[in-house]
Design a protein around this motif. Structure first.
Motif, PDB file in Angstrom:
ATOM      1  N   GLN A   1     -48.934  17.483  35.959  1.00  0.00           N
ATOM      2  CA  GLN A   1     -50.002  18.440  35.704  1.00  0.00           C
ATOM      3  C   GLN A   1     -49.550  19.455  34.660  1.00  0.00           C
ATOM      4  O   GLN A   1     -48.458  20.022  34.769  1.00  0.00           O
ATOM      5  CB  GLN A   1     -50.395  19.162  37.004  1.00  0.00           C
ATOM      6  N   PHE A   2     -50.402  19.679  33.654  1.00  0.00           N
ATOM      7  CA  PHE A   2     -50.070  20.601  32.575  1.00  0.00           C
ATOM      8  C   PHE A   2     -51.164  21.660  32.440  1.00  0.00           C
ATOM      9  O   PHE A   2     -52.347  21.366  32.654  1.00  0.00           O
ATOM     10  CB  PHE A   2     -49.927  19.853  31.245  1.00  0.00           C
ATOM     11  N   PRO A   3     -50.803  22.874  32.083  1.00  0.00           N
ATOM     12  CA  PRO A   3     -51.825  23.911  31.882  1.00  0.00           C
ATOM     13  C   PRO A   3     -52.730  23.583  30.703  1.00  0.00           C
ATOM     14  O   PRO A   3     -52.379  22.774  29.837  1.00  0.00           O
ATOM     15  CB  PRO A   3     -50.988  25.168  31.623  1.00  0.00           C
ATOM     16  N   ASP A   4     -53.882  24.224  30.654  1.00  0.00           N
ATOM     17  CA  ASP A   4     -54.865  23.928  29.608  1.00  0.00           C
ATOM     18  C   ASP A   4     -54.334  24.219  28.211  1.00  0.00           C
ATOM     19  O   ASP A   4     -54.731  23.568  27.243  1.00  0.00           O
ATOM     20  CB  ASP A   4     -56.147  24.735  29.854  1.00  0.00           C
ATOM     21  N   ASP A   5     -53.464  25.213  28.099  1.00  0.00           N
ATOM     22  CA  ASP A   5     -52.934  25.579  26.780  1.00  0.00           C
ATOM     23  C   ASP A   5     -51.589  24.923  26.488  1.00  0.00           C
ATOM     24  O   ASP A   5     -50.851  25.367  25.599  1.00  0.00           O
ATOM     25  CB  ASP A   5     -52.804  27.100  26.664  1.00  0.00           C
ATOM     26  N   PHE A   6     -51.256  23.849  27.192  1.00  0.00           N
ATOM     27  CA  PHE A   6     -49.953  23.189  27.018  1.00  0.00           C
ATOM     28  C   PHE A   6     -49.820  22.614  25.613  1.00  0.00           C
ATOM     29  O   PHE A   6     -50.735  21.973  25.087  1.00  0.00           O
ATOM     30  CB  PHE A   6     -49.799  22.059  28.036  1.00  0.00           C
ATOM     31  N   TYR A   7     -48.673  22.852  25.003  1.00  0.00           N
ATOM     32  CA  TYR A   7     -48.304  22.231  23.715  1.00  0.00           C
ATOM     33  C   TYR A   7     -46.820  21.930  23.814  1.00  0.00           C
ATOM     34  O   TYR A   7     -46.010  22.820  24.096  1.00  0.00           O
ATOM     35  CB  TYR A   7     -48.609  23.167  22.546  1.00  0.00           C
ATOM     36  N   TYR A   8     -46.441  20.684  23.611  1.00  0.00           N
ATOM     37  CA  TYR A   8     -45.095  20.217  23.936  1.00  0.00           C
ATOM     38  C   TYR A   8     -44.004  21.016  23.238  1.00  0.00           C
ATOM     39  O   TYR A   8     -43.001  21.392  23.855  1.00  0.00           O
ATOM     40  CB  TYR A   8     -44.998  18.732  23.590  1.00  0.00           C
ATOM     41  N   THR A   9     -44.173  21.302  21.960  1.00  0.00           N
ATOM     42  CA  THR A   9     -43.150  22.050  21.231  1.00  0.00           C
ATOM     43  C   THR A   9     -42.914  23.414  21.864  1.00  0.00           C
ATOM     44  O   THR A   9     -41.768  23.851  22.034  1.00  0.00           O
ATOM     45  CB  THR A   9     -43.552  22.216  19.759  1.00  0.00           C
ATOM     46  N   THR A  10     -43.991  24.088  22.247  1.00  0.00           N
ATOM     47  CA  THR A  10     -43.874  25.396  22.888  1.00  0.00           C
ATOM     48  C   THR A  10     -43.196  25.285  24.244  1.00  0.00           C
ATOM     49  O   THR A  10     -42.359  26.135  24.612  1.00  0.00           O
ATOM     50  CB  THR A  10     -45.266  26.029  23.044  1.00  0.00           C
ATOM     51  N   ALA A  11     -43.527  24.229  24.991  1.00  0.00           N
ATOM     52  CA  ALA A  11     -42.909  24.034  26.307  1.00  0.00           C
ATOM     53  C   ALA A  11     -41.412  23.794  26.182  1.00  0.00           C
ATOM     54  O   ALA A  11     -40.617  24.292  27.003  1.00  0.00           O
ATOM     55  CB  ALA A  11     -43.575  22.860  27.020  1.00  0.00           C
ATOM     56  N   ILE A  12     -41.000  23.042  25.171  1.00  0.00           N
ATOM     57  CA  ILE A  12     -39.567  22.804  24.934  1.00  0.00           C
ATOM     58  C   ILE A  12     -38.860  24.124  24.648  1.00  0.00           C
ATOM     59  O   ILE A  12     -37.783  24.412  25.195  1.00  0.00           O
ATOM     60  CB  ILE A  12     -39.387  21.809  23.774  1.00  0.00           C
ATOM     61  N   THR A  13     -39.471  24.948  23.800  1.00  0.00           N
ATOM     62  CA  THR A  13     -38.895  26.261  23.501  1.00  0.00           C
ATOM     63  C   THR A  13     -38.804  27.131  24.743  1.00  0.00           C
ATOM     64  O   THR A  13     -37.766  27.741  25.025  1.00  0.00           O
ATOM     65  CB  THR A  13     -39.733  26.975  22.433  1.00  0.00           C
ATOM     66  N   ASP A  14     -39.907  27.186  25.496  1.00  0.00           N
ATOM     67  CA  ASP A  14     -39.934  28.043  26.684  1.00  0.00           C
ATOM     68  C   ASP A  14     -38.843  27.655  27.678  1.00  0.00           C
ATOM     69  O   ASP A  14     -38.200  28.537  28.283  1.00  0.00           O
ATOM     70  CB  ASP A  14     -41.303  27.950  27.363  1.00  0.00           C
ATOM     71  N   SER A  15     -38.624  26.351  27.853  1.00  0.00           N
ATOM     72  CA  SER A  15     -37.580  25.906  28.780  1.00  0.00           C
ATOM     73  C   SER A  15     -36.198  26.301  28.276  1.00  0.00           C
ATOM     74  O   SER A  15     -35.353  26.754  29.051  1.00  0.00           O
ATOM     75  CB  SER A  15     -37.661  24.393  28.974  1.00  0.00           C
ATOM     76  N   ALA A  16     -35.962  26.125  26.983  1.00  0.00           N
ATOM     77  CA  ALA A  16     -34.661  26.491  26.418  1.00  0.00           C
ATOM     78  C   ALA A  16     -34.388  27.977  26.593  1.00  0.00           C
ATOM     79  O   ALA A  16     -33.283  28.387  26.980  1.00  0.00           O
ATOM     80  CB  ALA A  16     -34.611  26.107  24.939  1.00  0.00           C
ATOM     81  N   VAL A  17     -35.386  28.797  26.310  1.00  0.00           N
ATOM     82  CA  VAL A  17     -35.224  30.246  26.468  1.00  0.00           C
ATOM     83  C   VAL A  17     -34.955  30.600  27.932  1.00  0.00           C
ATOM     84  O   VAL A  17     -34.101  31.446  28.241  1.00  0.00           O
ATOM     85  CB  VAL A  17     -36.470  30.977  25.937  1.00  0.00           C
ATOM     86  N   SER A  18     -35.677  29.924  28.839  1.00  0.00           N
ATOM     87  CA  SER A  18     -35.466  30.164  30.267  1.00  0.00           C
ATOM     88  C   SER A  18     -34.046  29.805  30.689  1.00  0.00           C
ATOM     89  O   SER A  18     -33.411  30.540  31.465  1.00  0.00           O
ATOM     90  CB  SER A  18     -36.478  29.353  31.084  1.00  0.00           C
ATOM     91  N   PHE A  19     -33.543  28.690  30.184  1.00  0.00           N
ATOM     92  CA  PHE A  19     -32.178  28.285  30.511  1.00  0.00           C
ATOM     93  C   PHE A  19     -31.166  29.333  30.045  1.00  0.00           C
ATOM     94  O   PHE A  19     -30.200  29.651  30.752  1.00  0.00           O
ATOM     95  CB  PHE A  19     -31.852  26.937  29.872  1.00  0.00           C
ATOM     96  N   ILE A  20     -31.383  29.860  28.842  1.00  0.00           N
ATOM     97  CA  ILE A  20     -30.460  30.872  28.315  1.00  0.00           C
ATOM     98  C   ILE A  20     -30.493  32.130  29.179  1.00  0.00           C
ATOM     99  O   ILE A  20     -29.456  32.705  29.533  1.00  0.00           O
ATOM    100  CB  ILE A  20     -30.808  31.208  26.851  1.00  0.00           C
ATOM    101  N   ARG A  21     -31.684  32.557  29.542  1.00  0.00           N
ATOM    102  CA  ARG A  21     -31.814  33.800  30.315  1.00  0.00           C
ATOM    103  C   ARG A  21     -31.199  33.692  31.696  1.00  0.00           C
ATOM    104  O   ARG A  21     -30.696  34.689  32.233  1.00  0.00           O
ATOM    105  CB  ARG A  21     -33.293  34.176  30.404  1.00  0.00           C
ATOM    106  N   SER A  22     -31.226  32.490  32.280  1.00  0.00           N
ATOM    107  CA  SER A  22     -30.668  32.327  33.626  1.00  0.00           C
ATOM    108  C   SER A  22     -29.222  31.837  33.610  1.00  0.00           C
ATOM    109  O   SER A  22     -28.615  31.666  34.668  1.00  0.00           O
ATOM    110  CB  SER A  22     -31.523  31.338  34.429  1.00  0.00           C
ATOM    111  N   HIS A  23     -28.673  31.652  32.433  1.00  0.00           N
ATOM    112  CA  HIS A  23     -27.308  31.135  32.296  1.00  0.00           C
ATOM    113  C   HIS A  23     -26.276  32.138  32.816  1.00  0.00           C
ATOM    114  O   HIS A  23     -26.324  33.322  32.469  1.00  0.00           O
ATOM    115  CB  HIS A  23     -27.028  30.822  30.826  1.00  0.00           C
ATOM    116  N   PRO A  24     -25.318  31.693  33.654  1.00  0.00           N
ATOM    117  CA  PRO A  24     -24.258  32.597  34.142  1.00  0.00           C
ATOM    118  C   PRO A  24     -23.401  33.116  32.989  1.00  0.00           C
ATOM    119  O   PRO A  24     -22.859  32.316  32.211  1.00  0.00           O
ATOM    120  CB  PRO A  24     -23.441  31.715  35.086  1.00  0.00           C
TER     121      PRO A  24
END
Length: 530
Positions: free
Chosen positions: A184-207
């Motif tokens: 299931q994907f949100p209505d405004d889903f765009y793959y490139t943006t999702a890839i970026t968002d995940s990468a940024v999230s990983f960095i922010r939660s990185h020990p």
């Protein structure tokens, strides 16, 4: 491929035998962010001569080193296998595509368990490992049931992205978050943006007490060409002048920045158009409009990716780790003519000044930007300059390992390992010469070898070899095979020895659909296991 697909705790424990003592928690080890884009041509980026607006990638280039002679395998999943293992793709089981397991050593349709990935090695050396984006190293018959080849089974602590090599940017499939299938994907889903968002999230939660390795594998600008309408419209105007003017402008900028020699003239490649390359003015208004729309969409896709790379850079600064982070950027192959006549005209611009396209071993298929930048400006020895050393995507893993002070293991999965064919590019990054060596290529029977300034190349194994002197003919315009038959024979013998050793033979000439159907009929089990 063997039955030992899953990386068990036993396998991981064996890797600990070669982990460098004391790496975990040692902030002196640099963070590494490895960025790969998909099907982007040699000249699209602003920092490689293009009119596509890429300020964030250009920032990395102007603060780091750009390579002018970096080569890849010419195709997506083979390049990814070489990138992950530091080995030629056939040896890693990925000589063709993930479409089918041919049950031949070089053509298993997914990455081999005989060799560790860069993530597995760095994880064993104390790194936290993340991946966001396109994997394309799992055979398609295993998309529904994990078989040991998924990213988190090959060394990545966290993963978000699509396992396959294609699909819509609005509904890619199959998408996984770690080992959980996302449907299931949100209505405004765009793959490139999702890839970026995940990468940024990983960095922010990185020990903060661990070094980080992140593989950011963008799908853009791979077809289908899809981008938000307003982004496409913002790019349209610059393409209305047509590809002839734009190609000359790109070439002139390449000469001005020193990417190519000042005395070179723009080559007009005719063979790829059956001897008659069409001028922009010869196209119908409908054809011109189709090209403008496609090129504007393609540019928008790259610019959205560049926006995301800017967000990733910003996230490292917010985290306080930017100065100790190394960024590497490249493309998996050249631009593609897949999509017909208009697509070919688009790729002809994107690959300026090189000949031919994705999936072939001419320069247009295997040449890509490669940028390496340290966050710490004092470490950028060649800041804003080019390295002209010949290099290959198999070199990226050993380069990253040397930067991380990590050693390649002597054994993996209870098997002894020989060293990789790839070599560290750290000397070139530090403005030192690399040792001379031969580089080899093969995809879909298109073959090549680069050796001591010469290149032997053919578009498929049923066609004769062409001999190119790259020192005087970098754009592959003049075939000298008839003048130097002994050189042709010597290079062909070298290539054949390499092909025998790396499981390239026997060649397969069946077209895509027939090839897949044939091997599925022979081997109905397409799970990636015996």
């Amino acid at each position: 491929m063997t039955n030992k697909i899953l990386l068990s705790s036993v396998a991981l424990a064996s890797m600990a035998q070669f982990a460098a003592a004391g790496n975990a928690g040692d902030q002196t080890h640099p963070n590494i962010i490895l960025i790969l884009c998909d099907d982007m041509g040699f000249s699209d980026l602003g920092c490689y001569g293009g009119e596509v607006q890429t300020p964030n990638i250009d920032f990395l280039a102007t603060n780091g080193v750009r390579f002018s002679q970096f080569k890849n395998t010419g195709r997506s999943c083979p390049s990814r296998a070489a990138l992950m293992t530091g080995r030629y793709q056939h040896e890693a089981g990925m000589g063709w595509m993930t479409a089918v397991d041919e049950h031949r050593p070089g053509y298993r349709g997914q990455i081999s368990t005989d060799f560790p990935t860069i993530a597995e090695i760095l994880k064993a050396n104390g790194y936290a490992t993340y991946m966001s984006g396109k994997w394309h190293l799992t055979v398609e018959g295993a998309f529904e049931k994990p078989n040991g080849s998924y990213p988190t089974q090959r060394g990545f602590d966290k993963y978000y992205g699509c396992l396959s090599g294609g699909g819509s940017y609005y509904t890619p499939t199959p998408v996984y978050s770690n080992m959980k299938r996302i449907t299931q994907f949100p209505d405004d889903f765009y793959y490139t943006t999702a890839i970026t968002d995940s990468a940024v999230s990983f960095i922010r939660s990185h020990p903060a007490d661990l070094p980080m390795f992140m593989y950011l594998a963008h799908y853009a600008p791979h077809r289908p060409l899809q981008a938000p309408k307003e982004r496409v419209e913002s790019c349209r105007q610059r393409y209305k002048v047509g590809y002839d003017i734009l190609r000359q402008q790109r070439f002139d900028r390449q000469k001005e920045m020193g990417l190519i020699n000042a005395g070179d003239t723009l080559p007009i490649h005719q063979k790829e158009f059956e001897g008659k390359r069409p001028a922009w003015t010869s196209l119908t208004p409908e054809q011109q409009e189709a090209w403008i729309t496609d090129m504007a969409t393609y540019a928008a896709m790259i610019e959205i990716m560049d926006d995301g790379i800017g967000e990733v850079i910003a996230a490292t600064k917010e985290k306080g780790i930017y100065d100790n982070t190394i960024f590497l950027f490249m493309s998996d192959n050249g631009a593609t003519r897949e999509g017909g006549f208009i697509a070919q005209l688009q790729a002809d611009l994107s690959n300026t000044p090189y000949r031919d396209y994705k999936a072939l071993c001419f320069q247009g298929g295997t040449s890509a930007p490669f940028i390496v930048t340290y966050g710490d400006p004092q470490k950028n020895v060649l800041k804003g300059k080019f390295s002209r050393e010949f290099s290959h995507i198999i070199d990226v893993m050993p380069t990253c390992l040397e930067m991380a002070s990590a050693k390649y293991p002597k054994q993996f999965n209870n098997k002894k390992l020989h060293t990789t064919e790839g070599e560290s590019l750290l000397p070139a990054i530090q403005n030192r010469k690399l040792a001379s060596r031969d580089l080899f290529f093969e995809h879909n029977t298109s073959c090549a070898i680069i050796s001591d300034g010469w290149k032997l190349v053919r578009d498929n194994a049923k066609h004769p070899w062409e001999l190119i002197d790259l020192t005087t003919d970098p754009f592959e315009e003049n075939d000298q095979a008839a003048l130097f038959p002994e050189k042709v024979k010597a290079l062909e013998n070298k290539w054949n020895r390499w092909a025998e050793e790396k499981h390239v033979f026997p060649f397969e000439y069946r077209p895509w659909g027939e090839r897949v159907k044939y091997y599925k009929s022979l081997y109905p089990n397409q799970s990636g296991k015996e």
